[in-house]
Motif scaffolding. Sequence first.
Motif: not given
Length: 366
Positions: A67-70, A227-232
């Motif tokens: 998350i820090g990278k993003h 578990y799925l998610g995109r971006g942050y």
Amino acid sequence: EKGGYPHFMLKEIFEQPDCIHDCMRGRINVESTSVVLSAVIDNKDRLLAAKRFIIVACGTSWHAALIGKHLIESLCRIPVEVEYASEFRYRDPVIDSKDVVIAISQSGETADTLAAVELARSHGAFIYGICNAIGSSIPRATHTGSYIHVGPEIGVASTKAFTGQVTVLTMLALTLAKEKNTIDEGQFLAIVQELNRIPDKMKEVLKLNGSIAELSKIFTYAHNFIYLGRGYSYPVALEGALKLKEISYIHAEGYPAAEMKHGPIALVDAEMPVVVIATQNGLYEKVLSNIQEIKARKGKVIALVTKGDTVISKIADTCIELPETIECLDPLITTVPLQLLAYHIAVCKGMDVDQPRNLAKSVTVE
Ligand code: M6R
């Protein structure tokens, strides 16, 4: 000592609104118009001269690093690499005095992270620590750093440390972006003001505890979860899966949602619970079509949505409605129901959530 809660883990989940508040205290002013992370200001020349940042960490702290990278890439336009400390230290990595290494560790004692810090330091890199345990080994081995100030974390499954790490990373990115002039005033103020509202929004999410406990009963049969998610939300998916596997012993995988069609979707059938982080943000439409792909294979979709969502509620099997926030702060909201879900599934299965088998709170051996 558990403050009336049956487990430290639940206590620590519920402490998060106060923890985030404590983490921001003295760093964000009351009017929410400025953020000052003193370690960033004191070392700004060194940080701004860096050609790249490398974040090293393990486990949950590694998820915070993603998350820090993003955050740092989008707000500060500085390239960021994220490394498992255990891989980094044995790869003879290319690193020199123009690099800044950020080491994230709740305990400050993780052997691989400490060794990665020492290695990077010996190559001349500047080291910034983000830790919780005051005076632990990693903060002592770094040049500078910021504590997350969330108080002692006793449960083996990390909860409040994760949200504290993400909060510090957000403040770090904001402070740096301001110094580097890569953020306009409007965007800066919008994020700072919303960050200040996060503790209250977390309190709202915690009110879902009872309904998540009910929901959890349905899933004790499961042997697998996706578990799925995109971006942050992609690192949040990884973190949700890690929480579930470590305390309930259910096999769980976190994936960037769009990767499903490159293999993992073969696993989906009517028995497979798929948790999808589908809150309102720039990738909403894309996540929606990922949910349709799962439903077409009869997967059981548990969707995390923004309150008032009328589209996904029609296709998902279950929706967990969450308060709206801005995209880069979404992980601070979406992580909480996933912690509760893992907790309640483990409790339903009769597991020892504070002391899961085979795990230690800090991994001081490699
Ligand atoms: O103390 P650290 O943050 O360095 O610990 C890193 C991991 O060992 C830790 O996050 C571990 O993955 C937790 N059990 C996750 O809940």
